[in-house]
Design an enzyme around this catalytic site. Structure first.
Site, PDB file in Angstrom:
ATOM      1  N   GLU A 293       0.882  -1.173   0.000  1.00  0.00           N
ATOM      2  CA  GLU A 293       0.000   0.000   0.000  1.00  0.00           C
ATOM      3  C   GLU A 293       0.911   1.210   0.000  1.00  0.00           C
ATOM      4  OE1 GLU A 293      -1.638   3.305   1.074  1.00  0.00           O
ATOM      5  OE2 GLU A 293      -1.586   2.301   3.022  1.00  0.00           O
ATOM      6  N   CYS A 327      -2.125   8.329   4.366  1.00  0.00           N
ATOM      7  CA  CYS A 327      -2.185   8.112   2.922  1.00  0.00           C
ATOM      8  C   CYS A 327      -3.596   8.316   2.397  1.00  0.00           C
ATOM      9  CB  CYS A 327      -1.679   6.721   2.565  1.00  0.00           C
ATOM     10  SG  CYS A 327      -2.425   5.403   3.537  1.00  0.00           S
TER      11      CYS A 327
END
Length: 543
Positions: A293, A327
């Site tokens: 990720e 994020c």
């Protein structure tokens, strides 16, 4: 020997405590904060059940008080990476043969330690070393980490229950083996829950792990390692090392037993690691699993039919909680001209009220960014925006590093829908807004979809159901986690499995069965109870 099919305890999400005035949890975390702040820790690596110290001591400082010394961690080198790999491989036969319920029990106990006796200490560690306010610490290092450990056990049983059908005289079975070799977990500074889950998920499935946390997260990583040891994790299953990335990579990615990478971090780093792994494919025993990720440039798209108050609250929370160091943080917003003034005024009221400072003062909503490098990068974007034409600083724009790395919540408005702060990941408390003419909505949808290489999270605010339906379809690949009338942050394990595609990662959905499937290598077993005794088939016979 057990002959029962065990049922897990009931699994549910860990409740978030309030930390309101006079609450027990508030006094406990304040006490834990004061105690940790007063001692100087010497944090070792943990390899094969041994605490490993070196002569290379690296100091640890709170981001909000960079002159204060919290202690040191013991930095290692390539020899420690190799030792960790050897420890993982030695522990593997015993660990992978352990019955699933015994592995589950370790992580279920760890979850109860997190939500019980370790709760205040974990929160205090995240507050001190990652500069999180108590709410951000609570939802991360306590609730989400406990959720990962509990729900992963549930997902594991669901995977094991998935079995093939059998025909008469045949018994077909599916065995879910761990990967052959060791797993490398490379974890980020911003979420301790991710830091615990990246080694924890593969380990639960019978793998053994070498874990390298980000330098700014080592303090809380050590507390997680402490509680895993107390929960009964055998020596060598997870080996915690603090080394340079280059030293880790040179040893790990050239080892024939390297079986998988579990990664959260920058897109550039992930692409580099993927290329390195690809170049080394001939030396590996099997094709490594790569789960990552990475970055995001997460959007909030507001339609003229949207609720302006809900939209403004989502922007304030989504962009500025934990200083935008998520994020998933809202970092670009597209607002119709008809709603801009109202949203502007609501956000102005929010940002004028918000206080910034140390997490020790619970009145502070905003704390420090993680380190000098992050501070300098964020400030460079703000300073450039102050100089550029067609750009204005609507709110904030100030910063101060005298005591800690503090950056004010900053809102930039640009007249260029492709301005750099609408396209590039900043990873800080900076939100860029583009105000569009109401009749340009369809054009803006296309810009949202195509103006960045990322595809992590995004939010649409609208009341018109046709708009929600049509826009959601057009933005189908723009976000792996998509929100309707909600901020694009705050995914909950078991409810919103997390991950994005494009250059935001492999989208293997942490917080779901999909992630755990990546850490097993199935074997199909067919047993014939009455095998044939003649090679001939009926079609070969003549009437």
């Amino acid at each position: 020997m057990s002959n029962a099919f065990y049922l897990l305890p009931e699994i549910s999400n860990e409740p978030i405590l309030s930390y309101g005035p006079g609450s027990k949890e508030k006094s406990e975390v304040k006490q834990a904060y004061a105690e940790l702040n007063a001692v100087k820790l010497d944090i070792p690596m943990f390899i094969g059940g041994e605490e490993v110290r070196t002569d290379n001591k690296v100091s640890i400082h709170p981001p909000h008080d960079h002159q204060h010394l919290l202690g040191h961690y013991n930095k290692g080198g390539q020899e420690h990476v190799l030792k960790a790999i050897q420890a993982a491989l030695e522990a593997k036969p015993s660990w992978e043969s352990m019955p699933w319920q015994e592995r589950a029990a370790i992580f279920l106990k760890a979850a109860d330690l997190i939500s019980g006796p370790y709760r205040a200490k974990l929160n205090a560690a995240a507050m001190l070393c990652q500069s999180k306010n108590v709410f951000q610490a609570e939802i991360d290092i306590v609730c989400e980490l406990a959720d990962f450990f509990r729900y992963n056990a549930l997902f594991m049983t669901q995977i094991y229950e998935e079995q093939p059908e059998s025909s008469p005289g045949i018994w077909n079975r599916m065995e879910y083996r761990p990967l052959e070799g060791f797993i490398f977990a490379l974890t980020p500074f911003n979420f301790a829950s991710i830091a615990g889950n990246l080694p924890g998920a593969p380990a639960l499935m019978g793998n053994t792990v070498v874990w390298k946390p980000a330098g700014d997260q080592i303090y809380s990583a050590w507390v997680i390692m402490e509680l895993l040891r107390e929960a009964g994790l055998p020596d060598g299953v997870i080996n915690l090392i603090y080394v340079n990335g280059a030293d880790a990579g040179e040893v790990i990615f050239s080892h024939p037993e390297f079986a998988g990478l579990h990664f959260t971090g920058s897109t550039a780093t992930f692409q580099h690691l993927w290329k390195t792994i690809a170049d080394n494919l001939p030396i590996y025993k099997s094709y490594p699993r790569i789960v990552g990720e990475t970055g995001g440039k997460d959007f909030v798209l507001i339609h003229p039919s949207a609720d302006p108050i809900a939209s403004a609250v989502a922007l304030t929370r989504g962009a500025f909680e934990y200083q935008g160091q998520k994020c998933s943080a809202a970092s670009r917003a597209y607002i119709p001209k008809s709603l801009w003034r109202q949203i502007h005024d609501i956000m102005k009221e929010h940002l004028n009220e918000i206080k910034m400072g140390s997490p020790e003062d619970f009145r502070n909503f905003i704390n420090a960014v993680i380190n000098r490098k992050a501070f300098d990068k964020i400030v460079s974007y703000i300073d450039q925006a102050k100089k550029d034409d067609q750009v204005e600083i609507v709110f904030g724009g100030g910063y101060d590093d005298a005591v800690g790395y503090f950056v004010e919540p900053t809102v930039i408005r640009t007249q260029n829908p492709y301005y750099r702060t609408l396209c590039e990941e900043i990873f800080g408390p900076v939100l860029t807004i583009y105000v569009y003419e109401d009749d340009q909505f369809d054009e803006i949808v296309e810009i949202v979809d195509q103006s960045t290489p990322f595809g992590l999270t995004g939010a649409l605010f609208a009341q018109d159901r046709n708009v929600i339906r049509d826009t959601s379809e057009k933005l189908r690949f723009a976000a792996g986690n998509y929100y309707i009338n909600d901020k694009p942050t705050g995914a909950v394990v078991g409810q919103q499995p997390f991950g994005g595609a494009r250059q935001s990662g492999t989208n293997d959905k942490a917080g779901s069965m999909l992630n755990l499937l990546r850490w097993v290598s199935p074997r199909t077993i067919k047993e014939n109870f009455n095998p044939p005794h003649d090679y001939k088939y009926p079609f070969m016979l003549e009437a």
